[in-house]
Design a protein around this motif. Structure first.
Motif, PDB file in Angstrom:
ATOM      1  N   ILE A 115      13.873  64.723  85.808  1.00  0.00           N
ATOM      2  CA  ILE A 115      15.176  64.117  86.079  1.00  0.00           C
ATOM      3  C   ILE A 115      15.863  63.693  84.788  1.00  0.00           C
ATOM      4  O   ILE A 115      17.079  63.845  84.648  1.00  0.00           O
ATOM      5  CB  ILE A 115      15.007  62.922  87.029  1.00  0.00           C
ATOM      6  N   GLY A 116      15.101  63.172  83.840  1.00  0.00           N
ATOM      7  CA  GLY A 116      15.688  62.747  82.581  1.00  0.00           C
ATOM      8  C   GLY A 116      16.341  63.898  81.830  1.00  0.00           C
ATOM      9  O   GLY A 116      17.431  63.755  81.274  1.00  0.00           O
ATOM     10  N   TYR A 117      15.675  65.025  81.828  1.00  0.00           N
ATOM     11  CA  TYR A 117      16.198  66.223  81.156  1.00  0.00           C
ATOM     12  C   TYR A 117      17.495  66.695  81.817  1.00  0.00           C
ATOM     13  O   TYR A 117      18.479  66.997  81.136  1.00  0.00           O
ATOM     14  CB  TYR A 117      15.142  67.322  81.217  1.00  0.00           C
ATOM     15  N   GLU A 118      17.504  66.743  83.139  1.00  0.00           N
ATOM     16  CA  GLU A 118      18.703  67.180  83.852  1.00  0.00           C
ATOM     17  C   GLU A 118      19.837  66.171  83.688  1.00  0.00           C
ATOM     18  O   GLU A 118      21.013  66.558  83.603  1.00  0.00           O
ATOM     19  CB  GLU A 118      18.399  67.392  85.337  1.00  0.00           C
ATOM     20  N   THR A 119      19.501  64.893  83.623  1.00  0.00           N
ATOM     21  CA  THR A 119      20.522  63.874  83.377  1.00  0.00           C
ATOM     22  C   THR A 119      21.142  64.072  82.002  1.00  0.00           C
ATOM     23  O   THR A 119      22.357  63.938  81.831  1.00  0.00           O
ATOM     24  CB  THR A 119      19.913  62.466  83.491  1.00  0.00           C
ATOM     25  N   ALA A 120      20.306  64.393  81.022  1.00  0.00           N
ATOM     26  CA  ALA A 120      20.825  64.690  79.685  1.00  0.00           C
ATOM     27  C   ALA A 120      21.792  65.862  79.741  1.00  0.00           C
ATOM     28  O   ALA A 120      22.880  65.810  79.142  1.00  0.00           O
ATOM     29  CB  ALA A 120      19.666  64.995  78.736  1.00  0.00           C
ATOM     30  N   ARG A 121      21.419  66.893  80.460  1.00  0.00           N
ATOM     31  CA  ARG A 121      22.289  68.070  80.575  1.00  0.00           C
ATOM     32  C   ARG A 121      23.650  67.692  81.168  1.00  0.00           C
ATOM     33  O   ARG A 121      24.707  68.071  80.654  1.00  0.00           O
ATOM     34  CB  ARG A 121      21.621  69.138  81.439  1.00  0.00           C
ATOM     35  N   GLN A 122      23.625  66.937  82.252  1.00  0.00           N
ATOM     36  CA  GLN A 122      24.875  66.601  82.928  1.00  0.00           C
ATOM     37  C   GLN A 122      25.766  65.682  82.089  1.00  0.00           C
ATOM     38  O   GLN A 122      26.996  65.811  82.107  1.00  0.00           O
ATOM     39  CB  GLN A 122      24.577  65.993  84.294  1.00  0.00           C
ATOM     40  N   LEU A 123      25.158  64.781  81.334  1.00  0.00           N
ATOM     41  CA  LEU A 123      25.958  63.910  80.476  1.00  0.00           C
ATOM     42  C   LEU A 123      26.481  64.662  79.252  1.00  0.00           C
ATOM     43  O   LEU A 123      27.586  64.387  78.776  1.00  0.00           O
ATOM     44  CB  LEU A 123      25.142  62.686  80.056  1.00  0.00           C
ATOM     45  N   LEU A 124      25.731  65.611  78.762  1.00  0.00           N
ATOM     46  CA  LEU A 124      26.243  66.487  77.705  1.00  0.00           C
ATOM     47  C   LEU A 124      27.453  67.267  78.207  1.00  0.00           C
ATOM     48  O   LEU A 124      28.460  67.390  77.507  1.00  0.00           O
ATOM     49  CB  LEU A 124      25.147  67.449  77.247  1.00  0.00           C
ATOM     50  N   GLN A 125      27.363  67.775  79.418  1.00  0.00           N
ATOM     51  CA  GLN A 125      28.469  68.510  80.005  1.00  0.00           C
ATOM     52  C   GLN A 125      29.693  67.626  80.219  1.00  0.00           C
ATOM     53  O   GLN A 125      30.828  68.105  80.229  1.00  0.00           O
ATOM     54  CB  GLN A 125      28.027  69.132  81.328  1.00  0.00           C
ATOM     55  N   ALA A 126      29.435  66.315  80.356  1.00  0.00           N
ATOM     56  CA  ALA A 126      30.535  65.360  80.552  1.00  0.00           C
ATOM     57  C   ALA A 126      31.118  64.875  79.224  1.00  0.00           C
ATOM     58  O   ALA A 126      32.046  64.056  79.210  1.00  0.00           O
ATOM     59  CB  ALA A 126      30.046  64.165  81.365  1.00  0.00           C
ATOM     60  N   GLY A 127      30.569  65.369  78.111  1.00  0.00           N
ATOM     61  CA  GLY A 127      31.141  65.055  76.811  1.00  0.00           C
ATOM     62  C   GLY A 127      30.465  63.942  76.039  1.00  0.00           C
ATOM     63  O   GLY A 127      31.018  63.444  75.049  1.00  0.00           O
TER      64      GLY A 127
END
Length: 253
Positions: free
Chosen positions: A13-25
């Motif tokens: 979950i932490g890795y995917e959260t990182a991905r989504q926040l990266l995508q959010a800028g």
């Protein structure tokens, strides 16, 4: 560019959260107990074109590791906007036949409690206190405590709760303790722009539960990101699990 630190973010979950926040800028500091694993995870995300990321060695059970991570991040930025306390363990062991060894209140050794609390409770406190000064410099500081609906004493006292019979004295009580820390921290920072909430990502298929969960890491991460990005008019000091309460998300302590 706003900055976020996520503990235990090299997988799941932490890795995917990182991905989504990266995508959010966002710029992401990817905390990982193993720097090698963290760097590998960061490189994977960079290959997706998500380059605003840096792996940081961060063992939440080790004071020296946290101090080093705080120094390193502090050398790179004066402000941290979001802290997601994601690192956690269950302490659950498996029998040879693949079934779980019960964490009973009667028989489970104190050493098991100590190990789990070291990460799930004391680790969160250590990291939060270490980075609070950087968070206070943000105009919209946010802290997400990754909890579990299994830590709700109210729900686990209700025989009609769907997980009522899924007890586990160690892991469940560690999340209850985390929840109380969340309440107290939010109270102490109630007159600031901090928004601090406990969020259960739901029963997600990850290594944490030996891949026995039913939800996806994508949906779980969306729930964490939602409260990481909560507005200044949003709530603080609350407990959310959209799997349990799809309507408003809020669940009882």
């Amino acid at each position: 560019m706003k900055k976020v630190l996520i503990t235990g973010a090299n997988k799941g979950i932490g890795y995917e959260t990182a991905r989504q926040l990266l995508q959010a800028g966002f710029y992401v500091y990817l905390g990982s107990r193993s720097l090698e694993n963290g760097m590998h995870a960061a490189e994977e995300l960079k290959r997706e074109g998500l380059t605003a990321i840096e792996a940081v060695q961060l063992d939440v059970t080790n004071d020296a590791s946290i101090k080093d991570a705080r120094r390193l991040i502090g050398e790179k930025t004066d402000v941290l906007d979001i802290l997601i306390n994601n690192a956690g363990i269950t302490g659950v062991q498996l029998h040879e036949d693949g079934t779980f060894v019960p964490q009973t209140a009667i028989d489970t050794a104190v050493e098991v409690y100590k190990e789990v609390y070291e990460t799930n409770v004391y680790g969160v406190i250590r990291v939060t206190q270490a980075f609070l000064d950087l968070l206070k410099k943000s105009a919209e500081p946010r802290i997400v405590m990754v909890s579990s609906s299994q830590g709700s004493i109210t729900l686990h006292s209700d025989p009609y709760y769907k997980y009522y019979n899924h007890k586990g004295s160690v892991y469940l009580s560690s999340k209850s303790a985390l929840n109380m820390y969340t309440v107290n921290l939010a109270y102490e920072l109630r007159d600031t722009n901090f928004k601090i909430n406990a969020v259960s990502p739901g029963f997600t298929k990850t290594d944490l539960n030996h891949n026995r969960g039913t939800g996806t890491v994508q949906d779980a991460a969306k729930r964490l990101v939602k409260y990481a990005l909560i507005g200044n008019d949003g709530v603080t000091g609350k407990f959310f699990c959209e799997e349990t309460n799809p309507e408003t998300g809020e669940i009882p302590w």
